[in-house]
Design an enzyme around this catalytic site. Structure first.
Site, PDB file in Angstrom:
ATOM      1  N   ARG A  36      -3.363   2.765  24.680  1.00  0.00           N
ATOM      2  CA  ARG A  36      -3.588   4.264  24.801  1.00  0.00           C
ATOM      3  C   ARG A  36      -3.517   4.449  25.919  1.00  0.00           C
ATOM      4  NH1 ARG A  36      -8.383   5.814  26.809  1.00  0.00           N
ATOM      5  NH2 ARG A  36      -9.577   3.576  26.270  1.00  0.00           N
ATOM      6  N   HIS A  65      -9.297   8.701  26.186  1.00  0.00           N
ATOM      7  CA  HIS A  65     -10.886   8.178  24.873  1.00  0.00           C
ATOM      8  C   HIS A  65     -10.983   9.780  24.271  1.00  0.00           C
ATOM      9  CE1 HIS A  65     -12.851   6.093  22.148  1.00  0.00           C
ATOM     10  NE2 HIS A  65     -14.041   7.083  22.324  1.00  0.00           N
ATOM     11  N   TYR A 118     -11.654   3.399  34.960  1.00  0.00           N
ATOM     12  CA  TYR A 118     -11.378   1.639  35.000  1.00  0.00           C
ATOM     13  C   TYR A 118     -10.536   1.057  34.241  1.00  0.00           C
ATOM     14  CZ  TYR A 118     -10.793   4.599  30.117  1.00  0.00           C
ATOM     15  OH  TYR A 118     -11.044   5.795  29.677  1.00  0.00           O
TER      16      TYR A 118
END
Length: 390
Positions: free
Chosen positions: A279, A283, A292
């Site tokens: 990805r 998200h 993160y």
């Protein structure tokens, strides 16, 4: 300052770098790859026969759909940032996994998506604007799932895997020549629903393909935390085949999906496909991936871009040149403009009808909330009238 906003420690950075070192598709165990990152086509004795039909025109079609769905995704993201959509789940980086598998489906096959399968929707022939109706807040769905055998998006994590198996069991009883397909992510693979659905699918030898897009991040949790083995290996525990494919290789995904559909359709039972992809964006538009993951990880995967590798192959093989790519860019802009116009023309539903459709029968709490909302809206009318009287 919350812990989620603290800078990563040296230990955490080292852990992420170690995870990145083993996250290269070329190093993944038992990975099916037919088109490498440089656009060079390889031969595979098991899966190459499933893509022999892909001539230059078919490869251009695959590229066209990958390009258009990426352009659509960019437009939807922009619409959300401008306040025209409540939320949007991008698919940037996962185009090959979705277009390659979607093009392998037959019309009678039925798809149970999550909320990110925009590319599969395009491959099934859905009007792209309909995908935005739910995110615009004008409907709970957006399309009739029976028209294209493409179910309404599932926001409840992993629930669609159970639906897919139930549908597949119905296919068996009706003796239909069809396959049910459940799309889900690596994060959803940790849900009990996926386990339960695989138990039932294996027990009944149901015609279902579980298509897991392992994009490496379940929001902020890396795959390495969720599973100590490749996700495809889990299939052996249920007694059916599991295959790991380079999810950025549209040719390999198409081949593996055709094989899996043939396996399920012929009465041999379920298959689990793990599309090893990444990805590239957030998200959802409510997420900030810089909190993160490392920029070096994103840069490494950008070199494996699914569109770039197929473009390299088309150019080097003479399958397409500048004229094709320039015309496609213009088509993409026109499509994006049409989608934007469609979204801005979507009218909000009657608020009272929305409240009244929550339950089949009248509910006192809902009636109370509707009355509060109506009083709240009336307050704005009073303010506007006061302004006119001044």
């Amino acid at each position: 300052m919350g812990a989620e906003h603290l800078p990563a420690s040296e230990f955490e950075i080292e852990e992420l770098e170690q995870a990145l070192a083993v996250s290269d598709p070329a190093d993944a165990p038992d990975l099916v790859q037919l088109l490498d990152a440089n656009g060079v086509l390889r031969s595979d004795p098991q899966f190459s026969p499933y893509v022999e039909h892909l001539d230059a025109e078919a490869l251009r079609d695959l590229y066209r759909d990958m390009f258009l769905i990426r352009r659509f995704d960019q437009e939807a993201t922009a619409l959300q940032r401008q306040g025209q959509l409540a939320l949007w789940p991008p698919l940037l980086g996962q185009e090959a996994a979705q277009i390659g598998s979607g093009h392998a489906l037959q019309p009678q096959d039925y798809v149970f998506p999550t909320y990110r399968e925009h590319g599969v929707a395009l491959a099934r022939g859905l009007e792209l604007s309909s995908l935005l109706r739910m995110f615009r807040g004008v409907t709970n769905g957006g399309w009739d799932p029976r028209e294209k055998n493409f179910h309404i998006y599932t926001l409840v994590l992993a629930a669609q895997s159970l639906h897919a198996v139930g549908y597949a069991m119905g296919i068996q009883r009706d003796q239909e020549d069809a396959v049910s397909v459940a799309y889900f992510g690596d994060g959803a693979s940790s849900e009990g629903d996926v386990h339960e659905s695989m138990v039932f699918a294996a027990s009944n030898q149901s015609p279902v393909v579980f298509f897991c897009q392992n994009n490496h991040w379940a929001i902020s949790v890396p795959t390495e935390v969720q599973s100590r083995i490749p996700l495809s290996n889990r299939a052996s525990g249920y007694g059916f085949p599991g295959i790991r494919v380079d999810g950025n290789d549209v040719v390999a995904v198409h081949a593996v999906m055709r094989w899996a559909l043939e396996h399920a359709r012929s009465g041999k039972g379920p298959v689990l496909i793990e599309a090893f992809t990444y990805r590239m964006s957030a998200h959802t538009t409510a997420d900030d991936p810089t909190k993160y993951r490392l920029s070096s990880e994103e840069a490494a995967w950008k070199e494996k871009d699914p569109l770039s590798r197929l473009e390299q192959h088309l150019r080097s093989s003479g399958g397409a040149g500048d004229e094709f790519f320039e015309a496609l860019a213009a088509d993409g802009d026109a499509m994006a403009a049409a989608v934007r116009a469609d979204v801005l023309a979507m009218e909000a539903p009657d608020i009272e009808a929305s409240f009244n459709s929550v339950y089949a029968d009248p509910h006192p709490l809902v009636a109370e909330e509707l009355a509060w909302h109506q009083k709240y809206e009336a307050g704005f009318a009073d303010t506007e009238q006061a302004g006119e009287d001044i």
